[in-house]
Motif scaffolding. Structure first.
Motif, short mmCIF file in Angstrom:
data_model
loop_
_atom_site.label_atom_id
_atom_site.label_comp_id
_atom_site.label_asym_id
_atom_site.label_seq_id
_atom_site.Cartn_x
_atom_site.Cartn_y
_atom_site.Cartn_z
N LEU A 131 1.24 -1.10 -0.09
CA LEU A 131 -0.08 0.06 0.05
C LEU A 131 0.71 1.34 0.23
N GLN A 132 0.80 2.36 -0.90
CA GLN A 132 0.90 3.25 -1.16
C GLN A 132 0.66 4.62 -1.35
N GLN A 133 0.27 5.70 -0.68
CA GLN A 133 -0.16 6.59 -1.02
C GLN A 133 0.49 7.36 -1.16
N ASP A 134 -0.19 7.89 -3.05
CA ASP A 134 0.98 9.04 -3.78
C ASP A 134 -0.73 10.69 -3.57
N GLY A 135 -0.41 11.59 -2.30
CA GLY A 135 -1.36 12.18 -3.18
C GLY A 135 -2.98 12.33 -2.34
N ALA A 136 -3.27 12.29 -3.45
CA ALA A 136 -5.25 11.48 -3.48
C ALA A 136 -5.43 10.04 -3.34
N VAL A 137 -3.86 10.09 -4.28
CA VAL A 137 -4.06 8.71 -4.71
C VAL A 137 -3.30 7.59 -4.08
N LEU A 138 -4.99 5.82 -3.78
CA LEU A 138 -3.86 5.20 -2.89
C LEU A 138 -3.68 4.02 -3.53
N HIS A 139 -2.35 3.79 -4.47
CA HIS A 139 -1.81 2.04 -4.97
C HIS A 139 -1.99 0.87 -3.82
N VAL A 161 -8.79 10.38 0.15
CA VAL A 161 -8.26 9.15 -0.58
C VAL A 161 -9.59 9.37 -2.08
N ARG A 162 -8.71 9.54 -3.37
CA ARG A 162 -9.80 9.74 -4.46
C ARG A 162 -9.37 8.78 -5.67
N ALA A 163 -8.38 8.20 -5.42
CA ALA A 163 -8.42 6.99 -6.84
C ALA A 163 -7.99 6.43 -6.01
N VAL A 164 -8.51 4.87 -6.15
CA VAL A 164 -7.77 3.18 -5.99
C VAL A 164 -6.76 2.68 -7.20
N ILE A 165 -5.67 2.77 -7.60
CA ILE A 165 -5.20 1.55 -8.18
C ILE A 165 -4.54 0.29 -8.11
N LEU A 166 -5.68 -0.59 -9.11
CA LEU A 166 -5.35 -2.30 -8.27
C LEU A 166 -4.66 -2.34 -9.33
N LEU A 208 -1.80 5.21 -17.54
CA LEU A 208 -2.56 5.20 -16.56
C LEU A 208 -2.21 6.08 -15.39
N ALA A 209 -0.83 7.38 -15.84
CA ALA A 209 -0.90 7.83 -15.55
C ALA A 209 -1.63 9.53 -16.32
N THR A 210 -2.14 9.69 -17.31
CA THR A 210 -2.91 10.10 -17.96
C THR A 210 -4.68 10.42 -17.21
N VAL A 211 -4.69 8.62 -16.86
CA VAL A 211 -6.50 8.36 -16.19
C VAL A 211 -6.01 9.39 -14.60
N LEU A 212 -5.25 9.13 -14.26
CA LEU A 212 -4.71 9.65 -12.71
C LEU A 212 -5.02 11.62 -12.86
N LYS A 213 -4.38 12.27 -13.99
CA LYS A 213 -4.54 13.83 -14.71
C LYS A 213 -5.88 14.41 -14.54
N GLN A 214 -6.61 13.18 -15.31
CA GLN A 214 -7.97 13.02 -15.36
C GLN A 214 -9.15 13.50 -14.54
N ILE A 215 -8.53 12.21 -13.37
CA ILE A 215 -9.08 12.38 -11.74
C ILE A 215 -8.88 13.20 -11.39
N ARG A 216 -8.08 13.86 -11.46
CA ARG A 216 -7.69 14.38 -10.55
C ARG A 216 -8.19 16.23 -10.52
N ARG A 217 -8.70 16.07 -12.29
CA ARG A 217 -9.67 17.14 -12.27
C ARG A 217 -11.12 16.62 -12.24
#
Length: 271
Positions: free
Chosen positions: A12-20, A53-58, A203-212
């Motif tokens: 488990l790793q949290q990077d800002g609003a994203v939990l990996h 936590v706004r997104a979870v990456i599985l 994945l990086a692009t999707v995370l940018k879109q989620i943050r928007r």
């Protein structure tokens, strides 16, 4: 961290609003054990009301997403069933997965599945409840349960919701495996990529879109979309499916199928 003091099966790793969240049993192609089910469930419980936590990456460790249920756990449950004289252990294990997949399905966060290597059985089910699914072209998808003499008990309703009854019938009854391109064609995944770099860039692009997207609006929108299609008696369906799963595992086909898997041979009905 996230309801777990010392996770044994997850990274488990949290990077800002994203939990990996990385399933971390690479020697088993990240197959789901009872412990992994408990740990994942605890994490999704812990973050349910966490607005940070706004997104979870599985994802799965070392090139595989998830190869389904752990056959070794099945063997232990068979011993438990023989000792106890009932099938409660099978029901418990299978229903726990249904509980987890429903939690992932209804998590207020945006759940992104990064699909590589084996995406089978329970892993297939997790892919089907992701909000965004990104796959390598070489990923191997499939519902192998009937080839093992068991049934895709907890997964079935979610697979049908994802791709429709006609495709779900074909995949579940034939048990064939297919790659990322076919998974995209039938609607399991949204994007297919031909290299690791391309997959990670996507994945990086999707995370940018989620943050928007506005966090609260995303939560409310996801719940609204679920409410428009939710089956009213889903829990009853999953309870019954768990009982049916236990009967299949304990039956003649289940015993033969799992033994054939362990012994790396074809089951008798495949001769």
């Amino acid at each position: 961290m996230f309801g777990l003091d010392n996770p044994q099966t997850l990274r488990l790793q949290q990077d800002g609003a994203v939990l990996h969240m990385t399933m971390n049993r690479p020697d088993m192609r990240n197959a789901m054990s009872e412990l992994m089910l408990r740990e994942m469930s605890q994490v999704f419980d812990a973050i349910k009301d966490d607005l940070t936590v706004r997104a979870v990456i599985l994802r799965g460790a070392e090139g595989h997403f998830c190869a389904g249920g752990d056959i070794k756990d099945m063997a232990a449950l068979r011993a438990e069933a023989m000792s106890a004289g009932n099938q409660d252990g099978y029901v418990r294990f299978n229903r726990a997965f249904g509980t987890l997949i429903d939690k992932v399905n209804h998590a207020p966060q945006v759940v992104v599945a990064v699909l590589e290597g084996a995406v089978l059985g329970g892993g297939f089910g997790l892919a089907c409840v992701s909000d965004v699914a990104l796959a390598r072209d070489t990923a191997q998808f499939g519902l192998p349960e009937t080839g093992l003499g068991i049934i895709p008990a907890q997964i079935a309703p979610f697979v049908v919701q994802r791709i429709g009854l006609t495709q779900a019938r074909r995949l579940a009854l034939l048990g064939n495996r297919f790659d990322g391109h076919e998974a995209a064609r039938i609607g399991i995944v949204h994007e297919v990529h031909d290299s690791d770099d391309s997959l990670n860039n996507a994945l990086a692009t999707v995370l940018k879109q989620i943050r928007r997207a506005a966090p609260h609006a995303n939560r409310v929108t996801k719940a609204l979309l679920h409410n428009s299609t939710q089956v009213s008696d889903l829990n009853k369906t999953l309870d019954q499916a768990a009982i049916q799963f236990a009967a299949a595992v304990a039956g003649e086909e289940g015993i033969e199928g799992t033994m054939a898997f362990v012994q790396k041979r074809l089951p008798k009905w495949a001769d």
